[in-house]
Scaffold this active site. Structure first.
Site, short mmCIF file in Angstrom:
data_model
loop_
_atom_site.label_atom_id
_atom_site.label_comp_id
_atom_site.label_asym_id
_atom_site.label_seq_id
_atom_site.Cartn_x
_atom_site.Cartn_y
_atom_site.Cartn_z
N GLU A 25 0.43 -1.04 0.50
CA GLU A 25 0.39 -0.14 0.34
C GLU A 25 0.71 1.36 -0.01
O GLU A 25 2.55 1.15 0.58
CB GLU A 25 -0.89 0.28 0.39
CG GLU A 25 -0.54 0.12 2.15
CD GLU A 25 -1.34 0.78 3.53
OE1 GLU A 25 -1.68 1.83 3.84
OE2 GLU A 25 -1.15 -0.07 4.51
N LYS A 160 -3.99 -2.06 15.69
CA LYS A 160 -2.65 -0.90 16.73
C LYS A 160 -4.07 -1.25 18.28
O LYS A 160 -4.90 -0.85 17.67
CB LYS A 160 -2.64 0.12 16.60
CG LYS A 160 -0.87 -0.04 16.08
CD LYS A 160 -0.58 1.86 15.55
CE LYS A 160 0.51 1.38 14.62
NZ LYS A 160 0.28 1.54 13.78
N1 PSU Z 1 -3.24 1.82 11.02
C1 PSU Z 1 -1.42 1.64 11.23
N2 PSU Z 1 -0.67 2.00 10.15
C2 PSU Z 1 -1.38 2.84 8.79
C3 PSU Z 1 -3.26 2.61 9.25
C4 PSU Z 1 -4.18 1.96 9.73
O1 PSU Z 1 -0.88 0.76 11.69
O2 PSU Z 1 -0.46 3.39 8.16
C5 PSU Z 1 -3.38 3.15 7.53
C6 PSU Z 1 -3.96 2.12 6.61
O3 PSU Z 1 -3.67 2.75 5.26
C7 PSU Z 1 -4.97 2.08 7.08
C8 PSU Z 1 -5.67 2.81 7.28
O4 PSU Z 1 -5.78 1.31 6.33
O5 PSU Z 1 -4.78 3.74 7.80
C9 PSU Z 1 -6.33 3.19 8.06
O6 PSU Z 1 -7.51 4.40 7.88
P1 PSU Z 1 -8.93 4.16 8.42
O7 PSU Z 1 -9.06 4.25 10.41
O8 PSU Z 1 -8.82 6.22 8.31
O9 PSU Z 1 -9.63 3.59 7.79
#
Ligand code: PSU
Ligand code: MN
Length: 304
Positions: A25, A160
């Protein structure tokens, strides 16, 4: 083929020959780490995928084109522009493509574009999930919906504990997503190997992972598979240090009234600041570890 999709020559050739390909990604590059460590990490991850027998396909949106496979120059561009590039989830694709804009792909959009290109394996760091307090904010990552509807194996280090991990598992169960622990029955929590929560199945070998994924595809279930791979012991963070940083980051996020797509990047950046260089080093190591596992599994899958 989809008229918005560009597959790099190397990835196209690998797919045509049935060779293993692993998607990566770009939100992790432009939003997840500082420059220049982000570029260095992204290039190392590609190298590690190759060393473990697969072709890497870093995924991003550039000038409204959905890209499967970036050049080193494009990775540098994403790393340098950083958070100036929009974080693109499923709901953002239409307007970004129509306007010819750039987008950093999250787990959700990387899965979508990987699937369009015919790529079945994807390695990253952590996924989004159900946020703490979601019973009032309704902040649930689109990543969980995508896992429920797109047949890609996502290899991560768990989620996390900025998230409510118990509710995240409940949501994945509702969506029919198998949560596999690689070599563990306990859901890893990204920086730490333990979380207190149990995964659905423990699988100990790449061979069995590949077979389970093949069965899921042959059953035509249409959903993804989540493989959680614990951070190697030597890079894991002390639980009290990480929990203190997470609690403080969440309190600040609530005080500032941050919401929507900004919540996760804010929390990740604050936790990284509060824990210093140690958490960045851990983050980089676990991504390498996941890339290697995804590549080995994709290679075995291709030979089944
Ligand atoms: N959690 C992590 N590292 C990340 C992300 C989430 O520990 O880099 C990033 C990923 O790209 C994930 C996105 O798909 O954040 C999720 O964002 P949201 O919670 O806004 O859906
Ligand atoms: Mn959200």
């Amino acid at each position: 083929m989809n008229r918005y999709l560009d597959i790099s020559p190397e990835v196209r050739e690998a797919l045509a020959q049935g060779k293993p390909v692993v998607a990566l990604e770009s939100t992790i590059i432009s939003h997840g780490m500082p420059y220049p460590q982000n570029v260095e990490t992204a290039l190392n991850v590609e190298r590690i995928v190759r060393e473990n027998g697969a072709v890497p396909a870093t995924i991003a949106i550039i000038g409204g084109r959905l890209k499967a496979g970036l050049t080193p120059e494009e990775i540098e561009y994403f790393g340098k522009k950083g958070t100036a590039i929009a974080k693109a989830s499923r709901r953002d694709l239409s307007v970004l493509c129509a306007r010819g804009q750039d987008g950093a792909t999250t787990v959700t959009t990387t899965m979508i574009i990987a699937h369009m290109a015919g790529i079945q394996f994807f390695a990253t760091g952590g996924i989004g999930g159900v946020h703490r307090g979601a019973e009032t904010t309704m902040d649930i990552s689109a990543d969980l919906e995508e896992l429920g509807r797109t047949p890609v194996m996502v290899v991560c280090a768990g989620a996390k504990s900025i998230l409510d991990l118990g509710l995240t598992l409940e949501y994945l169960e509702t969506k029919g997503v198998p949560v596999i622990g690689f070599g563990t029955q306990e859901l890893p929590a990204f920086y730490t190997r333990s979380s207190g929560f149990s995964v659905d199945y423990r699988i100990d070998t790449e061979q069995e992972l590949a077979q389970a994924f093949r069965a899921q595809n042959e059953l035509g279930l249409g959903s993804g598979m989540l493989v959680t791979n614990p951070i190697p012991e030597e890079y894991a963070m002390p639980l009290d240090v990480i929990n203190a940083a997470i609690d403080r980051a969440i309190a600040e996020c609530n005080e500032k009234g941050i919401h929507g797509k900004d919540t996760t990047p804010f929390l990740l950046a604050r936790v990284a600041e509060l824990t210093g260089g140690n958490s960045l080093a851990s983050n980089i190591r676990l991504v390498y570890h996941n890339a290697a596992l995804a590549a080995r599994t994709a290679a075995i899958f291709a030979s089944l």
